[in-house]
Design an enzyme around this catalytic site. Sequence first.
Site, PDB file in Angstrom:
ATOM      1  N   CYS A 101      30.497   2.538  44.159  1.00 58.05           N
ATOM      2  CA  CYS A 101      30.143   1.803  42.943  1.00 58.05           C
ATOM      3  C   CYS A 101      31.419   1.319  42.245  1.00 58.05           C
ATOM      4  O   CYS A 101      32.298   2.124  41.951  1.00 58.05           O
ATOM      5  CB  CYS A 101      29.345   2.724  42.020  1.00 58.05           C
ATOM      6  SG  CYS A 101      29.167   2.117  40.342  1.00 58.05           S
ATOM      7  N   CYS A 105      29.461  -3.919  36.729  1.00 54.51           N
ATOM      8  CA  CYS A 105      28.248  -4.749  36.597  1.00 54.51           C
ATOM      9  C   CYS A 105      27.427  -4.424  35.352  1.00 54.51           C
ATOM     10  O   CYS A 105      26.787  -5.303  34.783  1.00 54.51           O
ATOM     11  CB  CYS A 105      27.362  -4.585  37.810  1.00 54.51           C
ATOM     12  SG  CYS A 105      28.255  -4.173  39.289  1.00 54.51           S
ATOM     13  N   THR A 192      28.273   4.942  33.942  1.00 57.58           N
ATOM     14  CA  THR A 192      29.075   4.412  35.042  1.00 57.58           C
ATOM     15  C   THR A 192      30.358   3.784  34.504  1.00 57.58           C
ATOM     16  O   THR A 192      30.302   2.877  33.675  1.00 57.58           O
ATOM     17  CB  THR A 192      28.244   3.358  35.795  1.00 57.58           C
ATOM     18  OG1 THR A 192      27.042   3.972  36.243  1.00 57.58           O
ATOM     19  CG2 THR A 192      29.004   2.790  36.970  1.00 57.58           C
ATOM     20  N   GLU A 261      30.990   8.554  36.937  1.00 53.26           N
ATOM     21  CA  GLU A 261      29.863   8.742  36.014  1.00 53.26           C
ATOM     22  C   GLU A 261      30.269   9.782  34.977  1.00 53.26           C
ATOM     23  O   GLU A 261      30.909  10.777  35.322  1.00 53.26           O
ATOM     24  CB  GLU A 261      28.623   9.249  36.765  1.00 53.26           C
ATOM     25  CG  GLU A 261      28.159   8.388  37.924  1.00 53.26           C
ATOM     26  CD  GLU A 261      27.612   7.040  37.535  1.00 53.26           C
ATOM     27  OE1 GLU A 261      27.149   6.906  36.376  1.00 53.26           O
ATOM     28  OE2 GLU A 261      27.658   6.115  38.362  1.00 53.26           O
ATOM     29  N   HIS A 296      19.983  -5.449  35.887  1.00 55.31           N
ATOM     30  CA  HIS A 296      20.637  -4.392  36.668  1.00 55.31           C
ATOM     31  C   HIS A 296      19.847  -4.078  37.949  1.00 55.31           C
ATOM     32  O   HIS A 296      20.423  -3.667  38.949  1.00 55.31           O
ATOM     33  CB  HIS A 296      20.866  -3.139  35.820  1.00 55.31           C
ATOM     34  CG  HIS A 296      22.048  -2.349  36.307  1.00 55.31           C
ATOM     35  ND1 HIS A 296      23.263  -2.923  36.587  1.00 55.31           N
ATOM     36  CD2 HIS A 296      22.185  -1.036  36.616  1.00 55.31           C
ATOM     37  CE1 HIS A 296      24.105  -1.994  37.035  1.00 55.31           C
ATOM     38  NE2 HIS A 296      23.473  -0.843  37.063  1.00 55.31           N
ATOM     39  N   TYR A 300      21.368  -4.363  42.073  1.00 49.65           N
ATOM     40  CA  TYR A 300      21.259  -3.452  43.211  1.00 49.65           C
ATOM     41  C   TYR A 300      20.933  -4.182  44.518  1.00 49.65           C
ATOM     42  O   TYR A 300      21.176  -3.647  45.599  1.00 49.65           O
ATOM     43  CB  TYR A 300      20.202  -2.369  42.915  1.00 49.65           C
ATOM     44  CG  TYR A 300      20.772  -1.240  42.090  1.00 49.65           C
ATOM     45  CD1 TYR A 300      21.471  -1.496  40.929  1.00 49.65           C
ATOM     46  CD2 TYR A 300      20.634   0.082  42.485  1.00 49.65           C
ATOM     47  CE1 TYR A 300      22.017  -0.477  40.176  1.00 49.65           C
ATOM     48  CE2 TYR A 300      21.173   1.116  41.739  1.00 49.65           C
ATOM     49  CZ  TYR A 300      21.865   0.830  40.589  1.00 49.65           C
ATOM     50  OH  TYR A 300      22.414   1.837  39.856  1.00 49.65           O
ATOM     51  N   CYS A 303      25.028  -4.944  45.262  1.00 48.84           N
ATOM     52  CA  CYS A 303      26.011  -3.873  45.518  1.00 48.84           C
ATOM     53  C   CYS A 303      25.559  -2.920  46.608  1.00 48.84           C
ATOM     54  O   CYS A 303      26.337  -2.543  47.483  1.00 48.84           O
ATOM     55  CB  CYS A 303      26.344  -3.134  44.224  1.00 48.84           C
ATOM     56  SG  CYS A 303      25.121  -1.906  43.711  1.00 48.84           S
ATOM     57  N   GLU A 451      22.159   6.913  43.339  1.00 47.67           N
ATOM     58  CA  GLU A 451      22.115   5.780  42.420  1.00 47.67           C
ATOM     59  C   GLU A 451      21.028   4.787  42.823  1.00 47.67           C
ATOM     60  O   GLU A 451      20.408   4.157  41.982  1.00 47.67           O
ATOM     61  CB  GLU A 451      23.480   5.100  42.362  1.00 47.67           C
ATOM     62  CG  GLU A 451      23.725   4.447  41.027  1.00 47.67           C
ATOM     63  CD  GLU A 451      25.167   4.085  40.823  1.00 47.67           C
ATOM     64  OE1 GLU A 451      25.827   3.751  41.821  1.00 47.67           O
ATOM     65  OE2 GLU A 451      25.630   4.115  39.683  1.00 47.67           O
TER      66      GLU A 451
HETATM   67 FE1  SF4 Z   1      27.648   0.391  40.381  1.00 46.30          FE
HETATM   68 FE2  SF4 Z   1      25.964  -1.181  41.711  1.00 46.30          FE
HETATM   69 FE3  SF4 Z   1      25.481  -0.559  39.137  1.00 46.30          FE
HETATM   70 FE4  SF4 Z   1      27.505  -2.214  39.871  1.00 46.30          FE
HETATM   71  S1  SF4 Z   1      25.280  -2.561  40.119  1.00 46.30           S
HETATM   72  S2  SF4 Z   1      27.585  -0.589  38.358  1.00 46.30           S
HETATM   73  S3  SF4 Z   1      28.182  -1.269  41.760  1.00 46.30           S
HETATM   74  S4  SF4 Z   1      25.515   0.831  40.889  1.00 46.30           S
HETATM   75 FE    FE Z   2      24.415   1.940  38.535  1.00 49.48          FE
END
Ligand code: SF4
Ligand code: FE
Length: 487
Positions: A101, A105, A192, A261, A296, A300, A303, A451
């Site tokens: 991660c 984001c 995060t 985290e 968000h 996902y 990422c 996650e």
């Molecule tokens: Fe982390 Fe993915 Fe959330 Fe970005 S979108 S903060 S990489 S878990």
């Molecule tokens: Fe996350």
Amino acid sequence: MPLMTGKEYRDSLRKRKPLTIFLHGEKIENPTEHPIIKASINSVALTYDFASDPQYRDVMTAKSSLTGNTINRFCHLHQSTDDLQNKVRMLRLLGQKCGTCFQRCVGMDALNAVFITTYEIDQTHGTDYHDRFTEYVKLAEKKDWTIDGAMTDPKGDRSKRPSEQRDPDVYVHVVERRKDGVVIRGAKAHQTGAINSHEHLIMPTASLQSEDRDYAICCAVPSDSPGITYYYGRQSSDMRRLDESTEGDIDCGNPIYGGQECLVVYDNVFVPNDRIFMNGETELCGRLVESFAAYHRQSYGGCKVGVGDVLIGAAATIAEYNGVLQASHIREKLTEMTHLNETLYSCGMACSACGTKTPAGNYLVDILLANVCKQNVTRFPFEIARILQDIAGGLFVTCPSARELRNPQTRKVIEKYLAGAEGVDTVNRIKMLRLIENLTLGRAAVGYLAESMHGAGSPQAQRIMIHRLSNIEEKKKMAKQLAQIEE
Ligand code: SF4
Ligand code: FE
């Protein structure tokens, strides 16, 4: 030019006032040099270095809608469905490069969600939050900030609303209203990249009722504000990072990059008026939570797909090292992994392509499809990881420590008995097995598996949204019409 390099980003973190951080029972004086924290900073630094890399510049930067300047896409208000799709491409790229991660984001998603909500609050309440927030976004773009989008409160007794909790601090709330601002208290859990962020953009965590007015607070505070304490999240095998030898690096699996985290506690933190973007307007909390969650959940589909690419690459490499890459069942399993991973990507791209312009002027993803995207992410990465573990064989959890390579006597034995296909370096085979351990069981599994399950909302949160948006009445009409039913 509002674009920092990775080095400038690291320097900017060092220039902050000292943070109060607890990790493994110790107060950390120099976070940027701590091996565990450093690895997580390396991941965020990629988001800066890639922005000035000619190879990635197009996907990593955008033209600001507020100033016309070229800015990092992580600070951008999306202006089209192309922007939304480029966001997903950018996140996939970064996931591929760090295998974990990269944390930045949440801030991008919070910026876009708060931009939408402040506009809508002003429309109903005649407030001036949107202008304030637009100034804040300009600053974020100019300073190229990493922002922690701080939403999740610890929540205490889940059967009770914030104002009904025995301890009011389990939700962030206003404890004092002053002429020049407010004082807030409470905590945000699972934050995060909170330490690696310049700013925290604090948002309410749920739809609220009028009794919960003090909890309807959206505001921004610098990460080095007085009154903030960070409790670093413990992750499996994290002590391996403290082993600074080359052998320790091998046992790390992913020696350079990590996630972060934290539990972040806000103990009477002052927020001046120009940094308050919602203050008591409970009826708009649901809109803020819903749009942040949708952005968000789209994230996902980028990422986790990038990290999924790494899992597929690790599966093919270890199969090769084991001498079975050509076996038909391995090909079949790699195809299955790819099918699952690209399905997630399709969802990320679809909710972006079907996005629409909001009244505030930025673009929001299709909320139903974004929730379907994240719901699939709560499942498919587990199957991808299962297949990777299947292909790897049991050695990824039974392999002796890389320290045995330090002693020539034991090294000889390891090299003899852990050898794989002819011509394959045994140490390379061990490194790949450790990466697999890291991705499916270790620290990166927090960023990939745990996650995928709980980040951006646990599975049930998406099912509630999917049900709400499923438009069953319309679908009943379609069925009845075809069956020629008139009631
Ligand atoms: Fe982390 Fe993915 Fe959330 Fe970005 S979108 S903060 S990489 S878990
Ligand atoms: Fe996350």
